[in-house]
Write a protein that holds these residues in place. Structure first.
Motif, PDB file in Angstrom:
ATOM      1  N   HIS A 169       0.792  -1.227   0.000  1.00  0.00           N
ATOM      2  CA  HIS A 169       0.000   0.000   0.000  1.00  0.00           C
ATOM      3  C   HIS A 169       0.839   1.300   0.000  1.00  0.00           C
ATOM      4  N   ASP A 226      -1.137   7.598   6.389  1.00  0.00           N
ATOM      5  CA  ASP A 226      -2.581   7.502   6.198  1.00  0.00           C
ATOM      6  C   ASP A 226      -3.211   6.744   7.349  1.00  0.00           C
ATOM      7  N   ASP A 245      -5.982   7.387  -1.231  1.00  0.00           N
ATOM      8  CA  ASP A 245      -6.106   6.089  -1.889  1.00  0.00           C
ATOM      9  C   ASP A 245      -6.679   6.195  -3.308  1.00  0.00           C
TER      10      ASP A 245
END
Ligand SMILES: [Zn+2]
Ligand SMILES: [Zn+2]
Ligand SMILES: [Zn+2]
Length: 763
Positions: free
Chosen positions: A494, A517, A748
Motif C-alpha cells: 500500500h 494515512d 487512496d
C-alpha cells in the motif's frame, strides 16, 4: 510531380475527438485552399490527408499545433510528405473509420457549459434559450455519454435523439460553431426533462426546472439527474431537510457538498482567495474545500464540526435554472445520489427504486448515462490544489509518466476511494472515482470501469496490479481478471504504491517518502500508516516508522478512537489509564462492560499493533473530546484539523526518535497531563506539529544517510494543510526539495497509478 505540390498524410493522437478538432481542421484546410479529407479513427486518433502547394501545407501543419481548439491536446503528430496524387476535388470530413492501430488516445472528460453557450442559454431570442442540454464543440458531456469509439453520435447516448432540420443545418455548416458537434440538440429534437413525484408519476407543470427550484426553497428533497449521475438536492439555509437527509442516508456527520449560485454568493459564507476562485470557475468545476467565513450562516448540519465546506459552481444549464426560482438560496446541497457504500446512481428506474424512501420529487431527463461520474473534489493545500477525488472534468485525461515502461498494466486500487488505472507508453489513464468496493455494487462498478477504460484506450494489459491485502475485493477481482485476460499479477504494498504514485507523476528516480494515512496492509502483515520509505525504480524498503500502538479490537479501534487513546495511555504507562476509560463509558456502545473487556485485552496483550498516523490523530481527537466515534472515513482526524486550525504551539515537545522509530507514547502522556490546562485547539495543533516535525526529521536523516535528494510526502495525511506546511518548512530548511502529489490524488484515489507504475516497470 509538379514542383512544390505535395501530399501530406497526417496522424494526430491525444485528445482530438469530441473537442471540435475535425471542424477546426476543415476550416483550416479550406482557408488555405487545400484538398483532401479528415476523419476520426477507432483508436481515438484523427487521420488527415491534404494536398496542395508546399507553403500552404507547411502553414497547415504549423497551425494544427498553434490554432487547435481549447480542449484539444496533441500527444503525437505524425506527418508523412510525398508527391501529390491529385485524388481530391475538395476538402471533406469523411465518415469515421473503426480502424485502430495506435493505442493510448482518449476522448475528453465532461466539460462545463462554455461562455458562448451560456450566453445563448440566457438570450430570450435564441432558440436554445433555457434549454438545459445546450452544448457545442467546446463544452458538454463526453466521457459520460460515450459507449464506444470513435467519438461519433451513433456511438454515444445521443443516438436516441435524431437531429431536427435546424440542428442538422448547424451540424453540416462549416461556418457554424456546432459544425460536427456530436452533442448538438435543441428543444425540438433533443432530450427533455420532467418532474415526477416519488412514485415516478409525472407532475404537470409549465416548467419543471422552475417548479423544482420552488420546491427546493420550500424545503423538499429532490433527486436531480445531471450529466454523470444523480445529485440529491435540498436547501442550505433550512436545517430541517438537511437533518432529514442525514437520517435517511445514514449519514450522521459526513459533510455534504453544496452548489453556490455564483462566486459572489460563495463569498457570503466562505473565504475565497485568488487560487480558489480560479479552481472554482475552471472548466473542470470541481467541488473546492473552502474555509467557512466568520459570517458563515448556512445550516450547521451541512458540514458539522469542520472548518471548511465543499463548494462548487453551476456547470450545466440546469443548475442555472434551479437558482432562478430558488431565489433565497445562496447555495443548494448537492450530494451524490447513492445509498451508503454504493456507487452513484445514473439510471432513472434505479433512482426511483432506491431513493424514493427519502426523496420527495425526481427531476429526470431522457438521456442515458453511459459512464457514471461523480463530482471531483479539490482541496487547496499550501496554495496548491490537491485532488481529493479526481473524477468529473478530469477523468479520463492521462497523467504523463516520464519513464519508459516495459509493459502495459492495469491496476485496481485498494478498498476505499478506489479508482482504476491503465498505464501505457508514458501515460497513466486514471479512471473516475469508483469509491468503496466492499459491497457487490461497488465491485461491479469497478469491473465495468476497468473494462470500459481498456476498451476506450485500446490497451491490452500484459500485467495486472493490486494491493497486497489478500482479502480486499479489489485483490479478488484482479485475481479473477488474471484468468480472464490471461496475464500476470503483481501485488504492491500500500504505502509503496503511494510513494510510486509520487515518483510516477514527478518523474523521480528515487525518493525518501513519508507515506502517512489511516491503514495499509504492511509487508509484515501488520497495519501500517506512518511510514518512511526509500523507493527507487526497482527497489524499495521501509526505513523508519511511527511507534507501534495497540489497536484494541482491530477495526473497532478505528470506529471508536477512545479505544486507541486508552491503548496509547496504557502502553505509555499512564497510571490513570483504566480510570480514564471508565470515565468515558457513556461514549462506548456497550458501556462499562466494554471498558472492562478493552482493559483486559490490553493486559493480556490481545491486540493488533499499528504504526498509523491516522489512528494517532483519531486518538488525539478522542481524548480532547472533539470526536469519539467515526461515522465516516477520516472524521476524527478532519475534526482535529478543524480544531488545530484555530490553535497554536504549546508544551515545547521535541520529537523523540530512537532506532528509526518516532515515539508517540510521549504524546499520549503529554495530552493526559495537560488535559483541561490548555485549550483543546492548542493541544490539537501541538500534536499535529509534533508528528510533522518527527516525520520530517526521520525523512531528512534517512535521505542524508542515503544521499537521496528528493523527499516526498504522500498518503491521505497529505491533505492536512498544517502538517504538510510544517513538514515542508523543515525539509526545505535541511536543503531538500519536497515533492507532493499534484496531478494524482495523494490519498487512496491515487493508489492505482502507483500500482500500475510498478507493474509497468517490471519485465
Ligand atoms: Zn459551448
Ligand atoms: Zn434540434
Ligand atoms: Zn493509503
Amino acid at each position: 510531380m509538379v514542383a512544390g505540390v505535395l501530399r501530406a498524410e497526417v496522424r494526430v493522437l491525444g485528445i482530438v475527438q469530441g473537442v471540435g478538432f475535425r471542424p477546426f481542421i476543415y476550416r483550416l484546410a479550406v482557408e488555405l485552399g487545400l484538398k483532401g479529407y479528415v476523419r476520426n479513427r477507432g483508436d481515438a486518433g484523427v487521420e488527415i490527408i491534404v494536398e496542395g502547394d508546399e507553403a500552404s501545407i507547411k502553414k497547415f501543419i504549423h497551425h494544427i499545433e498553434t490554432g487547435k481548439p481549447p480542449a484539444a491536446q496533441i500527444g503525437k503528430l505524425d506527418v508523412k510528405l510525398m508527391a501529390d496524387k491529385g485524388g481530391f476535388q475538395e476538402f471533406r470530413i469523411l465518415k469515421s473509420t473503426e480502424q485502430r492501430r495506435e493505442v493510448g488516445s482518449i476522448i475528453p472528460p465532461d466539460m462545463s457549459i462554455c461562455s458562448q453557450c451560456l450566453k445563448e442559454f440566457l438570450t430570450p431570442s435564441n432558440r436554445r434559450h433555457r434549454y438545459y442540454f445546450i452544448t457545442c464543440t467546446d463544452c458538454g458531456p463526453r466521457y459520460t455519454i460515450i459507449d464506444r469509439l470513435p467519438y461519433d453520435r451513433p456511438n454515444t447516448t445521443m443516438r436516441d435523439f435524431p437531429l431536427c432540420s435546424q440542428c442538422l443545418q448547424e451540424y453540416t455548416s462549416p461556418e457554424d460553431r456546432r459544425f460536427h458537434s456530436q452533442t448538438v440538440a435543441c428543444p425540438v429534437c433533443g432530450p427533455k426533462a420532467f418532474l415526477t413525484d416519488k412514485n415516478g408519476v409525472k407532475i404537470r407543470c409549465r416548467d419543471p426546472f422552475l417548479e423544482t427550484g420552488k420546491l427546493l426553497s420550500k424545503g423538499f428533497i429532490i433527486a436531480i439527474k445531471g450529466i454523470g449521475g444523480f445529485h440529491i438536492a435540498t436547501s442550505t439555509v433550512n436545517p430541517e431537510p438537511v437533518r432529514k437527509l442525514r437520517k435517511a442516508k445514514y449519514r450522521e456527520q459526513k459533510p455534504f457538498a453544496v452548489m453556490a449560485k455564483s462566486v459572489e454568493a460563495v463569498n457570503t459564507f466562505a473565504q475565497v482567495d485568488e487560487v480558489e476562485e480560479k479552481i472554482l470557475t475552471s472548466p473542470e468545476r470541481p467541488v473546492v474545500l473552502l474555509e467557512k467565513s466568520r459570517e458563515y450562516y448556512l445550516a450547521d448540519e451541512i458540514a458539522p464540526g469542520l472548518h471548511n465546506i465543499g463548494v462548487m459552481l453551476p456547470y450545466t444549464g440546469l443548475h442555472y435554472l434551479l437558482f432562478e426560482s430558488a431565489r433565497n438560496e445562496p447555495a443548494l446541497v448537492m450530494t451524490s445520489g447513492n445509498l451508503p457504500a454504493e456507487p452513484i446512481i445514473a439510471d432513472n428506474e434505479e433512482a426511483l427504486k432506491k431513493l424514493a424512501g427519502f426523496v420527495d420529487y425526481f427531476l429526470l431527463h431522457e438521456r442515458r448515462i453511459a459512464q457514471p461520474c461523480d463530482d471531483s473534489v479539490v482541496k487547496p493545500v499550501n496554495g496548491k490544489p490537491i485532488l481529493i477525488r479526481r473524477s468529473r472534468g478530469y477523468a479520463p485525461i492521462p497523467i504523463k509518466v516520464n519513464r519508459e515502461l516495459k509493459r502495459a498494466a492495469a491496476a485496481y486500487g485498494a478498498e476505499e476511494n478506489v479508482t482504476a488505472s491503465i498505464i501505457f507508453n508514458g501515460k497513466a489513464f486514471l479512471s473516475q472515482y469508483v469509491g468503496e468496493v466492499e459491497k457487490v455494487e461497488g465491485i461491479e462498478y469497478l469491473e465495468r470501469t476497468i473494462k470500459h477504460l481498456i476498451a476506450l484506450t485500446g490497451v491490452k494489459p500484459e500485467v495486472l496490479a493490486c494491493d497486497l491485502h489478500p482479502h480486499f475485493n479489489s485483490t479478488l477481482l484482479a485475481k479473477k481478471h488474471v484468468e480472464e485476460f490471461k496475464c500476470q499479477l503483481v501485488q504492491v504494498q500500500h504505502h509503496h504504491a503511494h510513494a510510486l504514485s509520487l515518483m510516477a507523476e514527478q518523474g523521480l528516480e528515487e525518493v525518501v517518502a513519508a507515506a502517512c494515512d489511516g491503514f495499509g496492509y504492511g509487508s509484515d502483515g501488520k497495519a501500517w500508516g506512518g511510514e518512511i520509505l526509500y523507493c527507487s525504480l526497482n527497489d524499495w524498503r521501509r526505513l523508519a516508522h511511527l511507534e507501534e500502538q495497540p489497536m484494541i479490537g482491530g477495526d473497532l479501534a478505528a470506529v471508536y478512537p477512545l479505544r486507541m487513546t486508552f491503548g496509547m495511555l496504557a502502553k505509555a504507562g499512564f497510571e490513570g489509564a483504566e480510570e480514564w476509560l471508565k470515565s468515558k463509558t457513556s461514549l462506548l456502545p456497550h458501556g462499562e462492560q466494554e471498558a472492562e473487556i478493552v482493559a483486559k485485552m490490553f493486559r493480556q496483550g490481545r491486540f493488533m499493533a499499528t504504526t498509523s498516523t491516522g489512528r494517532i490523530l483519531d486518538a488525539t481527537a478522542a481524548i480532547l473530546g472533539i470526536c469519539h466515534r467515526r461515522t465516516y472515513e477520516g472524521e476524527p482526524a478532519m475534526k482535529l484539523e478543524a480544531a488545530a486550525s484555530r490553535g497554536k504551539k504549546i508544551l515545547n515537545l521535541k520529537p523523540e526518535i530512537s532506532g528509526g522509530v518516532l515515539k508517540t507514547s510521549i504524546l499520549a502522556l503529554a495530552l493526559a497531563e495537560n488535559l483541561g490546562r490548555h485549550r483543546a485547539e492548542d493541544l490539537a495543533y501541538t500534536v499535529e506539529e509534533y508528528l510533522a516535525e518527527g516525520l520530517a526529521e526521520l525523512a531528512c536523516a534517512e535521505a542524508e544517510r542515503l544521499g537521496v535528494k528528493a523527499v516526498g510526502f504522500t498518503g491521505g495525511v497529505a491533505f492536512n494543510h498544517h502538517m504538510v506546511s510544517t513538514f515542508r518548512r523543515l525539509v526545505e530548511r535541511r536543503g531538500f526539495k519536497l515533492y507532493l502529489n499534484l496531478r494524482v490524488p495523494p490519498g487512496d484515489g491515487g493508489l492505482s497509478v502507483g500500482q500500475a507504475f510498478k507493474a509497468g516497470l517490471e519485465d
